[in-house]
Design a protein around this motif. Sequence first.
Motif, mmCIF file in Angstrom:
data_model
loop_
_atom_site.group_PDB
_atom_site.id
_atom_site.type_symbol
_atom_site.label_atom_id
_atom_site.label_comp_id
_atom_site.label_asym_id
_atom_site.label_seq_id
_atom_site.Cartn_x
_atom_site.Cartn_y
_atom_site.Cartn_z
ATOM 1 N N GLY A 104 13.265 -4.895 12.571
ATOM 2 C CA GLY A 104 13.529 -4.976 11.986
ATOM 3 C C GLY A 104 12.600 -3.639 11.009
ATOM 4 N N THR A 105 12.595 -3.864 9.721
ATOM 5 C CA THR A 105 11.154 -3.403 8.472
ATOM 6 C C THR A 105 10.392 -3.848 7.963
ATOM 7 O OG1 THR A 105 12.553 -1.203 9.206
ATOM 8 C CG2 THR A 105 10.870 -0.909 7.613
ATOM 9 N N ALA A 106 9.250 -4.147 8.338
ATOM 10 C CA ALA A 106 8.392 -4.480 7.444
ATOM 11 C C ALA A 106 7.932 -3.854 5.753
ATOM 12 C CB ALA A 106 7.386 -5.561 8.416
ATOM 13 N N TYR A 107 7.977 -4.811 5.520
ATOM 14 C CA TYR A 107 7.750 -4.272 3.342
ATOM 15 C C TYR A 107 7.034 -5.663 2.720
ATOM 16 C CZ TYR A 107 11.523 -0.900 3.952
ATOM 17 O OH TYR A 107 12.346 -0.449 4.487
ATOM 18 N N LEU A 108 5.901 -5.137 2.349
ATOM 19 C CA LEU A 108 4.892 -5.555 1.487
ATOM 20 C C LEU A 108 5.532 -6.282 0.228
ATOM 21 C CD1 LEU A 108 1.687 -4.814 3.584
ATOM 22 C CD2 LEU A 108 3.211 -6.553 4.182
ATOM 23 N N LEU A 130 6.592 -13.983 1.788
ATOM 24 C CA LEU A 130 5.611 -13.457 2.259
ATOM 25 C C LEU A 130 5.327 -11.701 2.390
ATOM 26 C CD1 LEU A 130 4.063 -16.044 4.830
ATOM 27 C CD2 LEU A 130 2.965 -14.887 2.321
ATOM 28 N N MET A 131 6.679 -11.496 2.339
ATOM 29 C CA MET A 131 6.833 -10.201 2.780
ATOM 30 C C MET A 131 8.875 -10.101 3.115
ATOM 31 S SD MET A 131 6.274 -9.394 6.894
ATOM 32 C CE MET A 131 4.596 -8.521 6.102
ATOM 33 N N ILE A 132 9.244 -8.914 3.069
ATOM 34 C CA ILE A 132 10.006 -9.001 3.292
ATOM 35 C C ILE A 132 10.276 -8.934 4.543
ATOM 36 C CG2 ILE A 132 12.721 -7.257 2.336
ATOM 37 C CD1 ILE A 132 11.977 -8.265 -0.049
ATOM 38 N N VAL A 133 11.659 -8.741 5.468
ATOM 39 C CA VAL A 133 11.361 -7.781 6.843
ATOM 40 C C VAL A 133 13.493 -7.627 6.675
ATOM 41 C CG1 VAL A 133 12.620 -7.497 9.024
ATOM 42 C CG2 VAL A 133 9.958 -9.041 8.465
ATOM 43 N N GLU A 134 13.502 -5.922 6.527
ATOM 44 C CA GLU A 134 14.595 -5.138 6.573
ATOM 45 C C GLU A 134 15.859 -5.428 7.822
ATOM 46 O OE1 GLU A 134 16.945 -1.818 5.070
ATOM 47 O OE2 GLU A 134 15.101 -1.195 5.683
ATOM 48 N N ALA A 135 16.868 -5.761 8.142
ATOM 49 C CA ALA A 135 17.804 -5.533 8.943
ATOM 50 C C ALA A 135 19.226 -5.498 8.905
ATOM 51 C CB ALA A 135 17.119 -6.980 9.949
#
Length: 171
Positions: A104-108, A130-135
């Motif tokens: 996915g795409t990591a968002y802090l 800690l962060m978001i991973v968009e999938a």
Amino acid sequence: MSNDSKESKHHEGDVAFIQSLAELLNASELSELSVKREYGEHDRLTVSLSKQGKQVVVQAAAPAYAPAAAPVAAAAAPAAGAAPAASSDDPASLPGVVTSPMVGTAYLSAEPGAAPFVTIGQQVAEGDTLMIVEAMKTMNHIPSPRAGTVKRILVDDGNPVEFGAPLMVVE
């Protein structure tokens, strides 16, 4: 053969296929590559790869059986402000490493311009985001697996990550 077994074999083969395409794109002078695989009437895989600088970005339209697919990159760079890694220091082998549970795409942070979920040196409790991973347009919060201190942030905001890629170090 059960349907789940067939789906698992397709998925494993698709991952290897996509990795091979990314390597081919890296090794060639091509800037873009698009492939469509048909497995049946409602079962297909569409992959588009493009080179952005020295990084290969893959976009895969997931078949019905795949658990997740989103942009991925051949490699992720350390985040700005993250402690620099020693040349022999493999982040995946560090104690306390938190890895991506998906592609996915990591968002802090929760949204552009917002404060990051965590910063280097910050104390976190087990379960803190800690962060978001968009999938596949789903925002997946990545919880801290343990209480501790954020020692390193290994990804940049908005960068693609692969399954198992090291994201942070929490000790």
